[in-house]
Design a protein around this motif. Structure first.
Motif, PDB file in Angstrom:
ATOM      1  N   GLN A  52      63.595  48.253  60.409  1.00  0.00           N
ATOM      2  CA  GLN A  52      62.158  48.164  60.400  1.00  0.00           C
ATOM      3  C   GLN A  52      61.503  49.463  59.944  1.00  0.00           C
ATOM      4  N   PRO A  53      61.902  50.005  58.744  1.00  0.00           N
ATOM      5  CA  PRO A  53      61.177  51.161  58.223  1.00  0.00           C
ATOM      6  C   PRO A  53      59.757  50.750  57.881  1.00  0.00           C
ATOM      7  N   THR A  54      58.838  51.694  57.878  1.00  0.00           N
ATOM      8  CA  THR A  54      57.454  51.364  57.610  1.00  0.00           C
ATOM      9  C   THR A  54      56.924  52.160  56.456  1.00  0.00           C
ATOM     10  N   GLU A  69      63.122  54.515  50.453  1.00  0.00           N
ATOM     11  CA  GLU A  69      62.565  55.179  49.281  1.00  0.00           C
ATOM     12  C   GLU A  69      61.147  54.671  49.036  1.00  0.00           C
ATOM     13  N   GLN A  70      60.183  55.558  49.147  1.00  0.00           N
ATOM     14  CA  GLN A  70      58.784  55.180  49.020  1.00  0.00           C
ATOM     15  C   GLN A  70      58.262  55.513  47.621  1.00  0.00           C
ATOM     16  N   ILE A  71      57.417  54.640  47.075  1.00  0.00           N
ATOM     17  CA  ILE A  71      56.825  54.831  45.763  1.00  0.00           C
ATOM     18  C   ILE A  71      55.321  54.584  45.867  1.00  0.00           C
ATOM     19  N   MET A  87      54.366  52.005  48.745  1.00  0.00           N
ATOM     20  CA  MET A  87      55.204  50.836  48.961  1.00  0.00           C
ATOM     21  C   MET A  87      56.666  51.261  48.937  1.00  0.00           C
ATOM     22  N   SER A  88      57.575  50.323  49.204  1.00  0.00           N
ATOM     23  CA  SER A  88      58.998  50.611  49.067  1.00  0.00           C
ATOM     24  C   SER A  88      59.485  50.080  47.731  1.00  0.00           C
ATOM     25  N   ASN A  89      60.569  50.679  47.239  1.00  0.00           N
ATOM     26  CA  ASN A  89      60.967  50.438  45.857  1.00  0.00           C
ATOM     27  C   ASN A  89      61.550  49.053  45.596  1.00  0.00           C
ATOM     28  N   ASN A  90      61.792  48.254  46.631  1.00  0.00           N
ATOM     29  CA  ASN A  90      62.315  46.909  46.379  1.00  0.00           C
ATOM     30  C   ASN A  90      61.259  45.822  46.601  1.00  0.00           C
ATOM     31  N   THR A 119      57.597  49.592  40.406  1.00  0.00           N
ATOM     32  CA  THR A 119      58.227  50.876  40.125  1.00  0.00           C
ATOM     33  C   THR A 119      57.246  51.998  40.449  1.00  0.00           C
ATOM     34  N   ASP A 120      57.775  53.186  40.627  1.00  0.00           N
ATOM     35  CA  ASP A 120      56.934  54.320  40.987  1.00  0.00           C
ATOM     36  C   ASP A 120      55.936  54.631  39.870  1.00  0.00           C
ATOM     37  N   GLN A 121      54.693  54.887  40.227  1.00  0.00           N
ATOM     38  CA  GLN A 121      53.594  55.223  39.321  1.00  0.00           C
ATOM     39  C   GLN A 121      53.183  54.055  38.414  1.00  0.00           C
ATOM     40  N   GLU A 122      53.608  52.858  38.753  1.00  0.00           N
ATOM     41  CA  GLU A 122      53.259  51.686  37.944  1.00  0.00           C
ATOM     42  C   GLU A 122      51.795  51.294  38.163  1.00  0.00           C
ATOM     43  N   ILE A 123      51.171  50.791  37.099  1.00  0.00           N
ATOM     44  CA  ILE A 123      49.821  50.235  37.191  1.00  0.00           C
ATOM     45  C   ILE A 123      49.932  48.712  37.116  1.00  0.00           C
ATOM     46  N   ILE A 124      49.446  48.039  38.130  1.00  0.00           N
ATOM     47  CA  ILE A 124      49.421  46.571  38.130  1.00  0.00           C
ATOM     48  C   ILE A 124      47.974  46.142  37.951  1.00  0.00           C
ATOM     49  N   TYR A 125      47.717  45.493  36.832  1.00  0.00           N
ATOM     50  CA  TYR A 125      46.349  45.082  36.500  1.00  0.00           C
ATOM     51  C   TYR A 125      46.243  43.564  36.550  1.00  0.00           C
ATOM     52  N   VAL A 126      45.313  43.058  37.355  1.00  0.00           N
ATOM     53  CA  VAL A 126      45.065  41.616  37.458  1.00  0.00           C
ATOM     54  C   VAL A 126      43.828  41.291  36.625  1.00  0.00           C
ATOM     55  N   PRO A 127      43.983  40.537  35.533  1.00  0.00           N
ATOM     56  CA  PRO A 127      42.837  40.261  34.653  1.00  0.00           C
ATOM     57  C   PRO A 127      41.923  39.174  35.212  1.00  0.00           C
ATOM     58  N   LEU A 128      40.721  39.121  34.652  1.00  0.00           N
ATOM     59  CA  LEU A 128      39.784  38.055  34.977  1.00  0.00           C
ATOM     60  C   LEU A 128      40.093  36.836  34.126  1.00  0.00           C
ATOM     61  N   HIS A 129      39.614  35.680  34.536  1.00  0.00           N
ATOM     62  CA  HIS A 129      39.770  34.471  33.727  1.00  0.00           C
ATOM     63  C   HIS A 129      39.127  34.676  32.360  1.00  0.00           C
ATOM     64  N   GLY A 130      39.887  34.388  31.295  1.00  0.00           N
ATOM     65  CA  GLY A 130      39.368  34.520  29.946  1.00  0.00           C
ATOM     66  C   GLY A 130      39.479  35.921  29.382  1.00  0.00           C
ATOM     67  N   GLU A 131      39.936  36.865  30.172  1.00  0.00           N
ATOM     68  CA  GLU A 131      40.020  38.247  29.701  1.00  0.00           C
ATOM     69  C   GLU A 131      41.184  38.440  28.735  1.00  0.00           C
TER      70      GLU A 131
END
Length: 225
Positions: A52-54, A69-71, A87-90, A119-131
């Protein structure tokens, strides 16, 4: 009184060997029991730590993870609480969206891979509908099928190949549909084109400030020149 003392002395003299052996065995059993209890306590402590790592979310709330391993991941776009999350890497894209409070009603969930590991330093972008124009990334055309006569929409200020954004033809608005590219980064791409001419390959994007090798590698499938 003397008689009782003498009687006890006689009993002790007769059974002293058995009494000593009994005391030694009792002491050994007690020591063994204490060692066993201590090992059990240590074992439970290690298991609790391993299973139970946090990690910390943006608001400081502890959440369970499955790796030490934290990212750090930057979640942007159509989520309720955009920001940088530890977050954790998995963990996967779905976990990152949950950290950010989930999708907004305007989110286009077809153009984000929720199963991909972060992954570490990743950008996750969620687009708008139609974007984003074109088929979702998960869609593909098999070898025995011909593509539809309908091609992805494009305008005179930007072009697309499938769901790819052309670095050379796209205007500022179109460039901002690239995952993780905002107003400032779009300006930098245009400035680079104006000063150096068209991009010869997607790898040329590494020459633009703010785009590292890992970022370009993540964006390569969605870009064209």
């Amino acid at each position: 009184m003397d008689k009782y003392v003498e009687k006890l002395q006689e009993i002790f003299d007769e059974y002293k060997f058995k009494i000593v052996i009994g005391l030694v065995l009792c002491i050994l059993l007690l020591v063994g029991y204490l060692i066993f209890i201590q090992k059990m306590d240590n074992s439970h402590s290690v298991k609790a730590t391993d299973t139970q790592p946090t990690s910390l979310s943006k608001n400081g709330t502890k959440v369970k993870s499955h790796s030490n391993e934290q990212i750090f991941v930057d979640v942007k776009g159509a989520v309720k609480n955009p920001g940088v999350y530890q977050m954790s890497n998995n963990m996967r894209g779905s976990d990152a969206v949950n950290f950010a409070g989930g999708f907004t009603e305007a989110a286009d969930m077809n153009h984000i891979n929720l199963a991909k590991k972060v992954t570490d330093q990743e950008i996750i972008y969620v687009p708008l509908h139609g974007e984003i124009v074109g088929l979702p990334k998960s869609d593909s055309i098999s070898d025995n099928k011909q593509p539809s006569s309908e091609s992805p929409a494009s305008d005179s200020k930007g072009s697309a190949v499938g769901n790819k954004v052309n670095l050379n033809d796209s205007d500022k608005t179109k460039l901002q549909t690239i995952n993780g590219v905002g107003d400032k980064k779009a300006d930098k791409i245009i400035d680079y084109r104006n000063q150096n001419g068209p991009f010869k390959s997607v790898d040329d994007l590494k020459n633009v400030p703010g785009f590292g090798e890992k970022t370009v590698a993540n964006l390569r499938p969605s870009l064209a020149v």
